[in-house]
Structure formats: structure tokens, C-alpha cells
Scaffold this active site. Sequence first.
Site, PDB file in Angstrom:
ATOM      1  N   LYS A 190      -2.171   3.331  -0.516  1.00  0.00           N
ATOM      2  CA  LYS A 190      -2.598   4.343   0.459  1.00  0.00           C
ATOM      3  C   LYS A 190      -4.012   4.827   0.151  1.00  0.00           C
ATOM      4  CE  LYS A 190      -1.935   7.731  -2.630  1.00  0.00           C
ATOM      5  NZ  LYS A 190      -2.867   8.769  -3.096  1.00  0.00           N
ATOM      6  N   SER A 253      -8.501  15.286  -1.675  1.00  0.00           N
ATOM      7  CA  SER A 253      -8.463  13.854  -1.955  1.00  0.00           C
ATOM      8  C   SER A 253      -9.842  13.327  -2.341  1.00  0.00           C
ATOM      9  CB  SER A 253      -7.944  13.096  -0.723  1.00  0.00           C
ATOM     10  OG  SER A 253      -8.174  11.712  -0.859  1.00  0.00           O
TER      11      SER A 253
END
Length: 337
Positions: A190, A253
Site C-alpha cells: 500500500k 504518512s
Amino acid sequence: MKVFVLGTGGWGIALAMLLHHNGHAVTSWTFFQEECDLLHRERANEKLLPGVRIPEGITVTTDMSGAAEADLVVMAVPSFAVASTAEQLSRIVPAGTVIVNVGKGLDSQHGYCRFSETIDRAMGGRNPVVALTGPTHAEEVARGVPTAIVAASASRAAAELTQAAFMNDTFFRVYTSSDLVGCELGGAFKNIIALGAGISDGLGLGDNSKAAFMTRGLTEIARLGVTLGAKQETFAGLSGVGDLIVTCCSMHSRNRRAGILIGQGKTAQEAMQEVGATVEGYYATEAGYRLAQQQGVSMPITEAMYEVLYNGLSAKEAIRMLLGRPRRGEHEEVWFH
């Protein structure tokens, strides 16, 4: 329960705090004496977890020997240190002690194998290995934000022990899974898509573009995962689509932040340097690309990302390349007339 946590990065600290909150006796280990001294003195790491105070009840040490007495050992070290840390641990921990790995990525030094395979090999197959993975940011877990995660293992007993250790009824829910392959691959790959989603944001593209990128990206991750032995449904769960959403959509992130910088014109190396921490998607892209080539699996988004990150293809040209691919059905249906 006695728990020994290897690694005092943001995720290692957050999980040590969670385990302490759950009533366990927790020791956190760091390789660096300077970091150990800082955590003893400040009881905080403002760079990694600003505003978060580490409870006095958590012991911090540079001595790994205490892992021998632990009921559970948690590995929260950087990807590049998984193999060497597991080898050191193998000389300390007795057979049967459950090893929980919380890192996401692949071991490029050993043919892009999964971390559970690396740990199992280092431990001589004597210890059950669990992958604890899912949509989690250390910054939120350390503050008690409600979170759900998956404990995956080939051993049901090991997965359930991990579930019992980490789960509480206030903010942290743990599910178990037998699909260790799918959960680990979902967590690793991912990051490729998160880098690409960041590039989309950096280019100023819209929600349509990002949604398409995420959805088709997950499709090809699942395609490779199933080829390697994973279950299709795992990629629709927390370690698949759940982790993908949180990594593609949050400024916590590092992968997304690096992607934004690349979309704005920085090289991959410049973006990673500016982010200032490991950008796992960069390494996962090479792993995914190589594995897809080996397995003969079509992964056009991963291939485009590889060209951008490693061969200097511009992000705009990569998008044109993806949009110009031949027409096809979404699920390659068989039509009956």
C-alpha cells in the site's frame, strides 16, 4: 504479562505506551545509547511524537538480554534492521516465545521475502511469528485515538495471545487472521500506492484521480498477493483497503508527503531527504516491480511508479502512460449472450 519492545521510533513508543496502558510490564529497547539517555531524561521524543509523555513505568534500555524473560517480544525496528535484529534476538529468546513484527515492508536482502519469513529463518523456526498490521498512525495511537488492527499468524494461539495483549475496550481493537501472506503484502505494497496518491495531490489533480489511483492500485496489489498465496478477501479488510485509505489520505504518512513533493517537481531522492525519515514506498516499489516480473503479474501502476522513482520518468508522463493503456473490462468478465 512481560513485554519487550525492540525499537523506540514513533511506532515502538506508541505501542509500548499502549501495552503499559493495558497493564503489562513493558521494557523498550534501543540500539542507540544517546536515544536511551534522551528518553530517560525527557520521557518524550518531541521530534517523533510531539506533546506525548512516556510513562515512568516503561523501562528504556540498550540491553537486549531482558528479552529472554519476556512473554511477548515486539519488533518495531526499521525495515533495514529486521534481519540483523532477529539474528541477535535468536541468541537470547527461548523457543516458543511469540515474536510480533509491526514493521511494514519486504526484506530486499533476501529476495524480497516477507518479514515474518526473515524472522522465522533467523529464529530457526522455533518461535511463532505474528504480523500486527493495519490502518494505524503512531501519532494517534499514542494519544488513545480509537483504532482497529489485525494480528495475523500461521499460529492461531500466537495471534490470539497478541490480540489479548494489545486489545482494550477503550480505544484499541484487534482482529485475528490466518492470512499472514495477505496481511503482510497489503501492509508493504500500500506504500507504493500512497506515494502515487501523494504525487496526484502534488500535481493538483482531483478527487476523481486519487480515487481511481487508489482503487486500481489495490486491485493490482491483490492480484500479486493472490498469486503469492494470499486470500482475495484480505485485501478488502483492515490490512488492505483500511491501511491504503489511511496512508493515502493523511499528512501523517511519510509516503504521501514524499509523493506530494515529487508531484511538485522534486526528485525521489530530494523528496525523501526533505521528509527526513524512511519512505518505505520507495523500496516497496522496487520489490513489487521485481516480484511482479518474476511472477508474470500485470501491475501497471507499480510499473509506472518504478519508472518515476528509479528511471526519472516525469509524473505527468506516467499518468499519460497509464491512461493510454488498451481498453479492458474492470474485472475481465466473461460475457454470455
